[in-house]
Design a protein around this motif. Sequence first.
Motif: not given
Length: 341
Positions: A45-72
């Motif tokens: 999806g359009d992950t620009k609108t998803l803030d990494v900090r919001d994801v890290l706020a979930y206790e079960i998340v150990s890491d959330a990183v953006r990677i450069q790859s434009p293809f999924k």
Amino acid sequence: MTLIIKLKKDVSNEAIETFKQAIEAKGFTLKDIGSEETTMFGVLGDTKTLDVRDVLAYEIVSDAVRIQSPFKEASRSFHKENTVITLKNGATFGNDESVMIAGPCSIESHTQLDTIAAYLSTQGVKVLRGGAFKPRTSPYSFQGLGLEGLKMLYNTGQKYNMAVISEIMNKEDLDTFNTYTDIIQVGARNMANFDLLKALGKAKKPIMLKRGLSATIEEWLMSAEYIMAHGNHEVILAERGIRTFETYTRNTLDISAVLAVKELSHLPVIIDPSHAAGKYSMIEKLSLAALAVGADGLMVEVHNDPENALSDGAQSLKFDRFSDMMQNLKTLSHAIKRPLQ
Ligand code: PEP
Ligand code: MN
């Protein structure tokens, strides 16, 4: 940019489900890219609108990183295992073997195609190529036999139990190609024809996507992404030489593209030495190099009478040269334990 989310170890399935629902409620899709040891998701999806900090706020998340790859869909980070594509006669791309695809540049007549296919089947070739709709540089050159040629290809394939591949130029021809081919080829000149690529997302057959004349590896993979994002996950990439300052060869074969694609993507990748070199005398050695570097296959132009071929005679192999080449390719494939189909 792609967002990858890694969860902590020993999280309950219930907690994972709740987390997934929370992210999906925001309009994203989570793709499972984990392994036995790690739980990991890629966010579609359009992950620009998803803030990494919001994801890290979930206790079960150990890491959330953006990677450069434009293809999924095409990316190896989203799909660790190689994509394996099997055709109706058993020819398989992407499984640690290499497939030989061979045939004339253009289908010229029933006799020409039958003569070539009969010979190639004695060599164990499982996939027959032949152009019916030809993307010629000059409008005055032979443009191909069109539908009549495609039907000849289909019938010849049936006769010799060979799968067949031919190039599509126009999305209006998709139904015809679904009926008469086993792999639909997108030529170098159409690699960035996004309308065509979107239509091929709905094709019922695997697509062989040739690298554009001046396309970077990333642009090429983005074109594969178009096909995949529209529903067709069976894409085979074909390196066929790129345009550089060099003029001695028709194009410059980018042999390292095979390694780059293997690192970046899970899709099979083959080499077409014929359109790269443009000279029959170079085909055998380049084919050996392609196998050595781990290509999932080769596509080689072969003609019963190259001197009088209606297209690409200069790069087409005569039968005796092809036979010699097959011998040497088999010796190499045996030595590197990568069977040649
Ligand atoms: C072909 O395979 O016949 C062809 C036209 O190749 P490319 O698109 O790589 O030039
Ligand atoms: Mn050709």
